[in-house]
Design a protein around this motif. Structure first.
Motif: not given
Length: 280
Positions: A97-121
């Motif tokens: 969940g993201f405070l509306t508007g902050t996903e532009m700044d935070w979602f990309t970074e969160a996905v980058r940190l989870l990149r190794d897990e993304l194929p099964k997540l």
């Protein structure tokens, strides 16, 4: 009324321009988009947008419709995510969940940190107000959220991530917009747009800062969302104090200005906090 009408309307409302929404967000022709918006207004039975030399502004009906349109689109996204999870029960998912508007700044970074897990997540994104995110966490509908810290929530664990400054947001043709920085006393006597109880922590920070600084302002309008605040600023020639990430959503008719350097540190807001639900 079709879902694409809602998506078109939200894109235009957030961009503040039919042309920019067509080019940046929707990749469609501007005349076609204008026709779709007229079809939507006929279906709703009310004028939602007003076109001017500065772009597009929301009417009172448009501001009321915008929040419901966003909610409808988010519910459709949630329904699709639920169906996918049901079709692939073995696939692990995480709802962020993201405070509306902050996903532009935070979602990309969160996905980058989870990149190794993304194929099964499977990562599901939810964009809401702080109280809505808090409720989703407590009900177990959201796994982790980026929101403002709130006191007296023993069932949630908060971890501070960053702080951000408040900036003055005002119409681009306002007399104060000619200044590079805006002093405390400059906003006294101006039409003041404040946030409503949908952002309780932000409202407390703004009110406490103004009171501590001895700045006398009277709240003329309360905004339940960032888009509503921007629309009110543009339509009433008002000013507001908003977190700096609001700059990501300003149309050409609205600009932001910082405080003088000596004041900026005192206007920093502990704004983005990661929260998770305690599990026994």
């Amino acid at each position: 009324m079709e879902l694409r009408h809602l998506r078109y309307f939200v894109a235009v409302a957030e961009e503040g321009s039919v042309t920019l929404a067509a080019e940046r967000r929707l990749h469609t022709a501007q005349p076609s988009l204008s026709r779709q918006l007229r079809d939507l207004e006929r279906e709703v039975g009310a004028q939602l947008l007003v076109r001017s030399v500065h772009g597009v502004e929301l009417t009172a009906a448009g501001r009321a419709f915008l929040d419901h349109a966003r909610l409808a689109l988010s519910q459709v996204e949630a329904a699709g995510a639920a169906a996918r999870r049901a079709a692939h029960p073995a696939k692990t998912s995480i709802v962020m969940g993201f405070l509306t508007g902050t996903e532009m700044d935070w979602f990309t970074e969160a996905v980058r940190l989870l990149r190794d897990e993304l194929p099964k997540l499977e990562v599901v994104l939810v964009s809401q107000t702080s109280p809505e995110l808090r409720s989703g966490l407590l009900r177990g509908q959201i796994d982790v959220a980026f929101l403002r810290p709130e006191p007296e929530l023993p069932d949630l664990v908060f971890k501070h991530l960053t702080s951000e400054p408040l900036v003055v947001v005002l119409p681009s043709d306002h007399r104060l917009a000619a200044l590079e920085t805006i002093g405390l006393r400059d906003i006294e006597g101006e039409t003041f747009v404040n946030v409503s109880a949908t952002a309780p922590t932000l409202r407390i920070v703004i009110d406490d800062f103004l009171q501590a600084a001895g700045v006398k302002v009277v709240t003329s309008h309360e905004a339940a969302s960032l888009s509503m605040a921007i629309s009110l600023i543009a339509s009433t020639q008002g000013v507001a104090l908003l977190p700096i990430y609001a700059q990501n959503f300003l149309p050409r008719s609205v600009v932001s200005r910082p405080w003088p350097a000596r004041l900026r540190r005192s206007t920093w807001l502990s704004a983005t906090t990661r929260a998770t639900r305690l599990r026994s």
